[in-house]
Design a protein around this motif. Structure first.
Motif, PDB file in Angstrom:
ATOM      1  N   PRO A 147      11.566  -2.732 -14.951  1.00 28.10           N
ATOM      2  CA  PRO A 147      10.455  -1.950 -14.405  1.00 28.10           C
ATOM      3  C   PRO A 147      10.926  -1.083 -13.248  1.00 28.10           C
ATOM      4  O   PRO A 147      11.995  -1.328 -12.674  1.00 28.10           O
ATOM      5  CB  PRO A 147       9.478  -3.026 -13.925  1.00 28.10           C
ATOM      6  CG  PRO A 147      10.330  -4.212 -13.661  1.00 28.10           C
ATOM      7  CD  PRO A 147      11.484  -4.149 -14.608  1.00 28.10           C
TER       8      PRO A 147
ATOM      9  N   TYR B 265      11.617   6.098 -10.431  1.00 26.36           N
ATOM     10  CA  TYR B 265      11.584   6.362 -11.872  1.00 26.36           C
ATOM     11  C   TYR B 265      12.841   7.158 -12.248  1.00 26.36           C
ATOM     12  O   TYR B 265      13.088   8.223 -11.680  1.00 26.36           O
ATOM     13  CB  TYR B 265      10.334   7.151 -12.242  1.00 26.36           C
ATOM     14  CG  TYR B 265       9.053   6.434 -11.878  1.00 26.36           C
ATOM     15  CD1 TYR B 265       8.545   5.439 -12.698  1.00 26.36           C
ATOM     16  CD2 TYR B 265       8.367   6.743 -10.702  1.00 26.36           C
ATOM     17  CE1 TYR B 265       7.379   4.771 -12.358  1.00 26.36           C
ATOM     18  CE2 TYR B 265       7.192   6.080 -10.365  1.00 26.36           C
ATOM     19  CZ  TYR B 265       6.714   5.099 -11.194  1.00 26.36           C
ATOM     20  OH  TYR B 265       5.558   4.441 -10.870  1.00 26.36           O
TER      21      TYR B 265
ATOM     22  N   GLU C 148      11.081   4.124 -17.460  1.00 22.17           N
ATOM     23  CA  GLU C 148      11.652   2.826 -17.174  1.00 22.17           C
ATOM     24  C   GLU C 148      12.912   2.683 -18.028  1.00 22.17           C
ATOM     25  O   GLU C 148      13.087   3.400 -19.018  1.00 22.17           O
ATOM     26  CB  GLU C 148      10.655   1.708 -17.521  1.00 22.17           C
ATOM     27  CG  GLU C 148      10.287   1.666 -18.986  1.00 22.17           C
ATOM     28  CD  GLU C 148       9.066   0.805 -19.278  1.00 22.17           C
ATOM     29  OE1 GLU C 148       8.399   0.381 -18.327  1.00 22.17           O
ATOM     30  OE2 GLU C 148       8.774   0.582 -20.459  1.00 22.17           O
TER      31      GLU C 148
ATOM     32  N   VAL D  36      13.080  -5.111 -20.338  1.00 20.28           N
ATOM     33  CA  VAL D  36      12.532  -3.902 -19.727  1.00 20.28           C
ATOM     34  C   VAL D  36      12.746  -4.006 -18.222  1.00 20.28           C
ATOM     35  O   VAL D  36      12.355  -4.989 -17.598  1.00 20.28           O
ATOM     36  CB  VAL D  36      11.034  -3.759 -20.044  1.00 20.28           C
ATOM     37  CG1 VAL D  36      10.465  -2.530 -19.327  1.00 20.28           C
ATOM     38  CG2 VAL D  36      10.812  -3.660 -21.533  1.00 20.28           C
TER      39      VAL D  36
ATOM     40  N   CYS E 218       7.275   4.828 -19.337  1.00 24.43           N
ATOM     41  CA  CYS E 218       6.711   3.485 -19.234  1.00 24.43           C
ATOM     42  C   CYS E 218       5.232   3.507 -19.624  1.00 24.43           C
ATOM     43  O   CYS E 218       4.590   4.561 -19.660  1.00 24.43           O
ATOM     44  CB  CYS E 218       6.902   2.927 -17.834  1.00 24.43           C
ATOM     45  SG  CYS E 218       6.367   3.993 -16.513  1.00 24.43           S
TER      46      CYS E 218
END
Lengths: 164, 453
Positions: free
Chosen positions: B370, B384, B348, B368, B333
């Motif tokens: 997050p 993550y 991400e 995307v 990310c």
């Protein structure tokens, strides 16, 4: 390029090899430590030599990298893996008497760890690398380094019959 | 026994630093001199070599010109600031079944666990006291069998007695019958991919070969001298697609491996569920900082770029949604979620819209996802992903992930609903989930569609 390196080592004219010699001075020890952790004492040193020779032959590309030390480590380890038959890692030094400095069973127990745990434990605890430095080398997160370290130390304690 | 293990390790490190000879420039000079080819003494032979070199150079230049011409037909790279315009289906009560993963609770080796939302984690393979690593669990396509890799893990020899485990599963969650297929040599535990018909399992146990096992007969095939980074079954079950720098296919019937096309830098491949399209992820310049994802028809036509200029360290490349209309992939990310620091390796997920009909080869719409946030004991934790897959109904993503907060970190299996990514569910409390695999082609977790496991 290799002629430049030879001339420089024989006291010849200063060439671009100066930057490479700086690289060797800066990275040789850490590269050797990391490859020793991966491959054992003898193979690790040979692989470090091979990696540095590769770095010299590809110096224009390597010098421009963000993490040249990590790149040379990866290349050297891969080249060694391709070239060498997989055998058990050894941490004994030929010609030296048994190590009187530490617990005698430690090198064998360390050699028996899975590679990732061995590299992490070896660099963190034998050579006092920081978590960040190990994470950078292996391109993993610090929490992963911590996990490998915890597991590796637990395995070593169990192998040596050490109370936790 | 009282031994300060960390002090002993430090002593050993100092000993090695003292006993091991440093590498000097002279050592490298010697090495380079040994590897240098002897110079030719006769000009006639030199001229012959020059002729060969000129011919090879001309061929190379011709090839480069052809490649450049081919690339001119490809679309431009996707701009970094494209605007997502797509919508995603809403999560519903579905028949999403059990998630299986490898982890450790109070022992030092990994076992297999299953879990589903609202129920506790349950160990189904292994025990807290054995020293056998159980890893890489994969449900069969019909959800009735489970395959995984196992090997004894001992301190003297590393891994030994590697086996492929295959279990029949009862609807009540118990294992009805287990067979193990031993592999010769001190190999890593295998990570296996089921063929669509559930007959074959393809796996690697080292990087220079891959294996096939016939789960009905126990026949084992080894395909050697190929460096594999991904193995994917073609959905019709006739071929195994192999990422080996390029793309190759292995014919089960013909027992042969053939390179397809001239694409280079390929690390991951993925077939759409209906087998009509193949996606692959490639490294453009040899750096993990410069990756691309391409999609093409099964016959190699209509190849187009769907993602570019991203960096990825973890993950298993592109993963198709169950309906074949979307692809999820992972990238580093741009910013960490919890601070104004530059993101180093925190990933991400990105969902691309690439529908089978109506996709016009342009830049695909993208969302995307997050890093989802949960509240830990010392404040927020951001998750993550190490690897991302889909829920069977396509409404959620499943992460094996690591989390970072200001004071703590964790690893876990996390469900991220796509209609509300800010409400993740951590399924694996208290388990040290396995987050690392030597074999990147298999996700670290699988989610079976059946309501029963």
């Amino acid at each position: 390029m290799s002629r430049d390196l030879r001339r420089r080592s024989e006291g010849g004219p200063i060439t671009s090899s100066d930057a490479f010699e700086d690289f060797v001075v800066t990275h040789e020890l850490r590269l050797r430590q990391a490859l020793t952790a991966s491959l054992g004492v003898d193979r690790g040193r040979d692989a470090a030599c091979d990696g540095l020779a590769y770095a010299w032959e590809n110096w224009d590309r390597v010098r421009a990298m963000e993490n040249p030390g990590g790149y040379v480590y990866t290349v050297a380890r891969e080249r060694a893996s391709r070239r060498l038959r997989p055998v058990r890692v050894r941490f004994t030094i030929a010609g030296n008497p048994p190590d009187p400095w530490c617990e005698p069973a430690l090198p064998a127990a360390l050699a028996g760890l899975p590679e990732r745990e061995r590299v992490v434990v070896f660099l963190l605890h034998c050579h006092a690398w920081t978590m960040t430095e190990v994470a950078d080398l292996l391109e993993v997160s610090k929490s992963t380094v911590q996990t490998h370290s915890d597991r590796g130390l637990a395995s070593l304690r169990r192998a040596l019959g050490v109370e936790t | 026994v009282t031994v300060d293990i960390e002090r002993e390790l430090a002593q050993f490190g100092r000993y090695l630093d003292t006993a091991q000879q440093p590498i000097a420039i002279e050592d490298l000079v010697g090495l380079l001199a040994r590897e240098a080819k002897p110079e030719r003494a006769h000009g006639r032979q030199d001229r012959r070599w020059w002729a060969v070199a000129v011919a090879v150079a001309m061929l190379l230049i011709g090839g480069l010109v052809a490649i450049a011409a081919a690339r001119r037909d490809r679309p431009e790279r996707i701009p970094a600031d494209f605007t997502p315009v797509t919508t995603l289906p809403t999560a519903t009560a579905t028949a999403n079944g059990w998630v299986v993963f490898s982890g450790s609770d109070d022992s030092d080796d990994y076992d297999l666990f299953v879990v589903r939302d609202g129920l506790p984690v349950d160990r189904i393979v292994g025990s807290a006291t054995d020293r056998v690593e159980e890893t890489c669990p994969a449900f069969s396509p019909d959800g009735r069998r489970l395959a995984w890799g196992r090997a004894a893990r001992n301190l003297d020899d590393g891994y030994s007695n590697a086996e492929l485990g295959i279990a029949d599963l009862n609807v009540d969650g118990t294992i009805a019958r287990t067979i193990t297929i031993p592999l010769e040599g001190d190999l890593l535990p295998p990570c296996a991919n089921w063929s669509p018909d559930g007959r074959w399992l393809a796996f690697g146990v080292q990087s220079q070969a891959f294996w096939l096992v016939d789960a009905t007969t126990g026949e084992i095939r080894q395909i050697a001298d190929v460096t594999v980074s991904d193995l994917e079954w073609r959905p019709d079950g006739t071929e195994l697609t192999v990422a080996d720098g390029g793309i190759s296919t292995y014919s089960v019937e013909g027992d042969d491996l053939n390179r397809v096309g001239e694409t280079t830098g390929v690390g991951s491949v993925a077939w759409s569920p209906d087998g009509s399209r193949l996606a692959y992820q490639r490294v453009v310049t040899g750096s993990t900082a410069d990756m691309e994802i391409w999609v093409m028809n099964a016959d190699g036509t209509d190849e187009h770029l769907v993602a570019s200029d991203f960096r990825s360290i973890h993950g298993i490349g592109p993963v198709w949604s169950p309906d074949g209309d979307r692809i999820v992939y992972q990238r580093v990310c741009s910013m960490r979620a919890n601070a104004s620091l530059v993101c180093r390796e925190e990933h991400e997920a990105v969902v691309l819209d690439v529908p089978q009909t109506g996709f016009d080869r342009g830049t695909p719409a993208a969302i995307v996802v997050p890093p989802p946030e949960t509240i830990g004991p010392d404040g927020p934790l951001w998750w993550y992903p190490f690897s991302v897959t889909w829920s069977p109904d396509g409404t959620a993503l499943l992460y094996v992930a690591w989390s970072l907060g200001d004071k703590t970190s964790d690893v876990g299996v996390v469900v991220v609903p796509l209609d509300d990514p800010t409400s993740p569910v951590v399924l694996s409390d208290g388990i040290d989930v396995r987050v690392y695999s030597e074999f990147p082609w298999l996700p670290l977790q699988t989610w079976v569609a059946s309501a029963d496991r």
